[in-house]
Write a protein that holds these residues in place. Structure first.
Motif, PDB file in Angstrom:
ATOM      1  N   TYR A 178      21.116 -71.608  80.596  1.00 41.01           N
ATOM      2  CA  TYR A 178      19.764 -72.073  80.910  1.00 41.01           C
ATOM      3  C   TYR A 178      19.483 -73.346  80.106  1.00 41.01           C
ATOM      4  O   TYR A 178      19.807 -73.416  78.924  1.00 41.01           O
ATOM      5  CB  TYR A 178      18.778 -70.986  80.506  1.00 41.01           C
ATOM      6  CG  TYR A 178      17.371 -71.136  81.065  1.00 41.01           C
ATOM      7  CD1 TYR A 178      17.050 -70.613  82.310  1.00 41.01           C
ATOM      8  CD2 TYR A 178      16.359 -71.749  80.327  1.00 41.01           C
ATOM      9  CE1 TYR A 178      15.762 -70.715  82.817  1.00 41.01           C
ATOM     10  CE2 TYR A 178      15.062 -71.857  80.835  1.00 41.01           C
ATOM     11  CZ  TYR A 178      14.771 -71.331  82.078  1.00 41.01           C
ATOM     12  OH  TYR A 178      13.502 -71.430  82.573  1.00 41.01           O
ATOM     13  N   LEU A 235      20.940 -68.356  88.366  1.00 39.62           N
ATOM     14  CA  LEU A 235      20.626 -69.728  87.963  1.00 39.62           C
ATOM     15  C   LEU A 235      21.923 -70.324  87.439  1.00 39.62           C
ATOM     16  O   LEU A 235      22.895 -69.599  87.200  1.00 39.62           O
ATOM     17  CB  LEU A 235      19.588 -69.735  86.833  1.00 39.62           C
ATOM     18  CG  LEU A 235      18.152 -69.362  87.183  1.00 39.62           C
ATOM     19  CD1 LEU A 235      17.341 -69.169  85.911  1.00 39.62           C
ATOM     20  CD2 LEU A 235      17.502 -70.424  88.057  1.00 39.62           C
ATOM     21  N   LYS A 236      21.918 -71.646  87.240  1.00 36.58           N
ATOM     22  CA  LYS A 236      23.113 -72.256  86.664  1.00 36.58           C
ATOM     23  C   LYS A 236      23.063 -72.045  85.145  1.00 36.58           C
ATOM     24  O   LYS A 236      22.182 -72.549  84.461  1.00 36.58           O
ATOM     25  CB  LYS A 236      23.140 -73.748  87.005  1.00 36.58           C
ATOM     26  CG  LYS A 236      24.454 -74.381  86.658  1.00 36.58           C
ATOM     27  CD  LYS A 236      24.466 -75.854  87.027  1.00 36.58           C
ATOM     28  CE  LYS A 236      25.777 -76.471  86.568  1.00 36.58           C
ATOM     29  NZ  LYS A 236      25.665 -77.919  86.410  1.00 36.58           N
ATOM     30  N   TRP A 237      24.005 -71.257  84.650  1.00 39.46           N
ATOM     31  CA  TRP A 237      24.040 -70.961  83.215  1.00 39.46           C
ATOM     32  C   TRP A 237      24.849 -72.015  82.470  1.00 39.46           C
ATOM     33  O   TRP A 237      25.784 -72.557  83.039  1.00 39.46           O
ATOM     34  CB  TRP A 237      24.644 -69.568  82.977  1.00 39.46           C
ATOM     35  CG  TRP A 237      24.043 -68.495  83.802  1.00 39.46           C
ATOM     36  CD1 TRP A 237      24.659 -67.753  84.763  1.00 39.46           C
ATOM     37  CD2 TRP A 237      22.686 -68.011  83.749  1.00 39.46           C
ATOM     38  NE1 TRP A 237      23.783 -66.855  85.321  1.00 39.46           N
ATOM     39  CE2 TRP A 237      22.580 -66.989  84.717  1.00 39.46           C
ATOM     40  CE3 TRP A 237      21.571 -68.355  82.973  1.00 39.46           C
ATOM     41  CZ2 TRP A 237      21.372 -66.303  84.931  1.00 39.46           C
ATOM     42  CZ3 TRP A 237      20.385 -67.663  83.195  1.00 39.46           C
ATOM     43  CH2 TRP A 237      20.303 -66.656  84.159  1.00 39.46           C
ATOM     44  N   SER A 281      17.241 -76.020  84.355  1.00 41.19           N
ATOM     45  CA  SER A 281      17.792 -74.971  85.226  1.00 41.19           C
ATOM     46  C   SER A 281      17.002 -74.719  86.508  1.00 41.19           C
ATOM     47  O   SER A 281      17.573 -74.681  87.593  1.00 41.19           O
ATOM     48  CB  SER A 281      17.920 -73.664  84.450  1.00 41.19           C
ATOM     49  OG  SER A 281      18.935 -73.787  83.495  1.00 41.19           O
TER      50      SER A 281
END
Lengths: 322, 219
Positions: A194, A190-192, A256
């Motif tokens: 969150y 995921l794009k950190w 996210s």
């Protein structure tokens, strides 16, 4: 008798004078509706003190009329079967990989459209509030469900302390970004960090809490220690864990899962049996802990909290705003 | 090399039963887990036993499909002709695991709720793929006997090329149902690519060899 009278006499301060108004109202409701009234009197409002040792008992926790009376899942199930991608994508990964996670000292930043902003340490952030047990249903977007006895504080009470401006239409939340401690963040699943968000009305709703405990004890690392959001009428992924940032904003925050797959996970993510995930049905759910031959059960609109929250969405097309 | 010239007796009486028993290990573990046996050694099914069992059996089904597909490249690379004798058994194990995976879905996950099953098959692409794979595997299992092979003649091979389709659909089925971490299905996809790719490579090499030998004769 005389003694008790003396006690009352020396304690003439009304609960409403030493308690935030909403907590006071909650207590009035408790007195009215539940046998927990005794508990509320036995533990007068006290500053929440967070212990630090693992599984430490939390003191001064009051019951809440907002709790469900459904049977809770076992501590074992709640703490060994959950999603917390920062510690791995398997359901057992968080329990395994979060053991050494350092949750103290912990600070949170409050930013954006509010009168009081800044960085606060966890203890100061929590201490003005009374801890409440909130037994809530939890419905995961993956179509399984649990009943969890959280301990936390109403988010609305927290928000009031920071006094958001009239521009604050949304509240954004952010999880700690620390790949050293959070092995799951070393891969870009995921794009950190969150991120999650709520409308200000959702955030102010009495059901919405910030949890610091589970089963009357300090929240275990794998469940989002030291501080996590719990929004019981939304899919579990909205209830962001290990929060380090709260931001009041005039614009809808990026979240996210929505960034990861916008067709599959919307900003609202309200539990809705009529709107399927593009790849699987949301009409039914598998209750965890009911064994091999237990049938799935029907998922309820807003996870069974429709009476309390449906008003928030009047006039909103829930099929489009999923 | 001795390995290449094992007697039929050694293969049939020795190696085959051993491989058979090995192939039963994952199934035995699944059954032991259902009954909560040897949990400290093999682990349990966890808080969501139905999902865990379904996932375990599905993964093994996919693995056996790929293991069955490994036979012929291995046969060619190592020049061990008798390896081919294991293809049917491995294929039937793949079918067994995929069928068990399906039965867990049908009986335990869906509780035979026909309305939801039909909806799943028609509306959820990953389940549609799974059902197509199971259908193909069933067709191959039913026609796996020597008698069927004789009777179907050239069609037999056509049906059993279905293995390639099943491998692709199986990986796809897995890929489509994970939420965002595609690491595991990606590994299966890579292996499938290599296994199917190796067949293309062998075909090309064979063709070149044939051309070369034809040239030699002409020259």
């Amino acid at each position: 008798m005389t003694k008790r009278n003396t006690n009352v006499g020396s304690n003439k301060i009304l609960p409403s004078e030493i308690t935030p108004h909403s907590t006071y109202l909650n207590r009035r409701e408790l007195l009215r509706v539940s046998a927990a009234a005794t508990a509320a009197i036995a533990f007068p409002t006290q500053a929440a003190v967070l212990p630090t040792e693992r599984r430490a008992k939390l003191d001064g926790v009051i019951e809440s009329p907002l709790s469900t009376d459904a049977a809770t899942n076992s501590y074992d199930a709640i703490t060994n079967y959950n999603n917390f991608y920062e510690f791995g994508t398997g359901k057992a990964d968080p329990a395994e990989n979060a053991q050494d996670f350092q949750t103290r000292p912990w600070s949170l930043s409050v930013s954006g459209e509010a009168e009081h902003t800044g960085t606060f340490n966890l203890e100061d952030f929590i201490s003005p509030h009374t801890l409440e047990e909130r037994i809530y249903r939890l419905r995961c977007v993956e179509a399984w469900s649990m009943v969890v006895p959280w301990v936390g504080i109403p988010l609305a009470d927290v928000i009031k302390r920071y006094n958001p401006t009239s521009n604050a239409k949304y509240v954004g939340f952010e999880t700690l970004d620390d790949p050293e401690q959070m092995p799951g963040q070393r891969r870009r699943v995921l794009k950190w960090p969150y991120r999650e968000g709520l409308t200000i009305a959702e955030a102010m709703h009495p059901l919405t809490i910030l949890a610091v405990g589970l089963y009357g004890e300090l929240l275990p690392n794998q469940n989002g220690a030291p501080l996590r959001l719990v929004v019981p009428w939304k899919y579990g992924f909205k209830s962001i864990k290990s929060i380090v940032g709260i931001d009041f904003s005039s614009r809808q925050p990026n979240t996210s899962w929505n960034i990861s797959a916008p067709r599959e996970y919307g900003f609202y993510a309200n539990v809705n049996p009529e709107v399927s995930h593009p790849r699987w049905s949301q009409a039914r759910e598998r209750p965890i802990g009911e064994g091999f031959f237990a049938p799935k059960k029907d998922t309820l609109m807003f996870n069974g909290y429709a009476d309390q929250v449906a008003d928030l969405y009047s006039g909103l097309n829930l099929r489009r705003n999923f | 090399m001795a390995l290449r010239q094992l007697s039929i007796v050694t293969i049939r009486r020795g190696i085959k039963p051993i491989v058979f028993v090995i192939c039963l290990i994952p199934l035995s573990i699944a059954i032991a887990r259902i009954f909560g046996l040897f949990e400290s050694y093999i682990g349990g099914l966890g808080a969501n036993p139905v999902e865990s069992l379904m996932d375990y059996l599905g993964q093994w089904g996919l693995r056996f499909i790929l293991i069955a597909l490994l036979v012929s490249p291995l046969q060619k690379l190592m020049r061990i002709a008798w390896l081919g004798q294991f293809r049917r058994m491995l294929g039937l194990f793949a079918f067994t695991y995929v069928l068990s995976h399906f039965l867990v879905y049908l009986l335990l996950d869906q509780g035979l709720a026909l309305q939801y099953i039909i909806e799943d098959v028609l509306e959820r692409p990953f389940i549609t793929l799974g059902m197509i794979s199971l259908t193909l595997l069933t067709a191959m299992a039913v026609t796996s006997t020597n008698g069927m092979r004789r009777r179907l003649k050239a069609n037999w091979q056509r049906i059993h090329y279905g293995t390639y389709v099943v491998a692709i659909l199986g990986v796809w089925h897995y890929w489509w149902q994970v939420k965002s971490d595609i690491a595991e299905p990606a590994i299966y996809a890579l292996i499938t690519f290599l296994l199917l790719g190796s067949r293309v490579v062998f075909k090309i090499l064979q063709k070149r060899k044939r051309q070369a030998s034809a040239k030699d004769q002409n020259g």
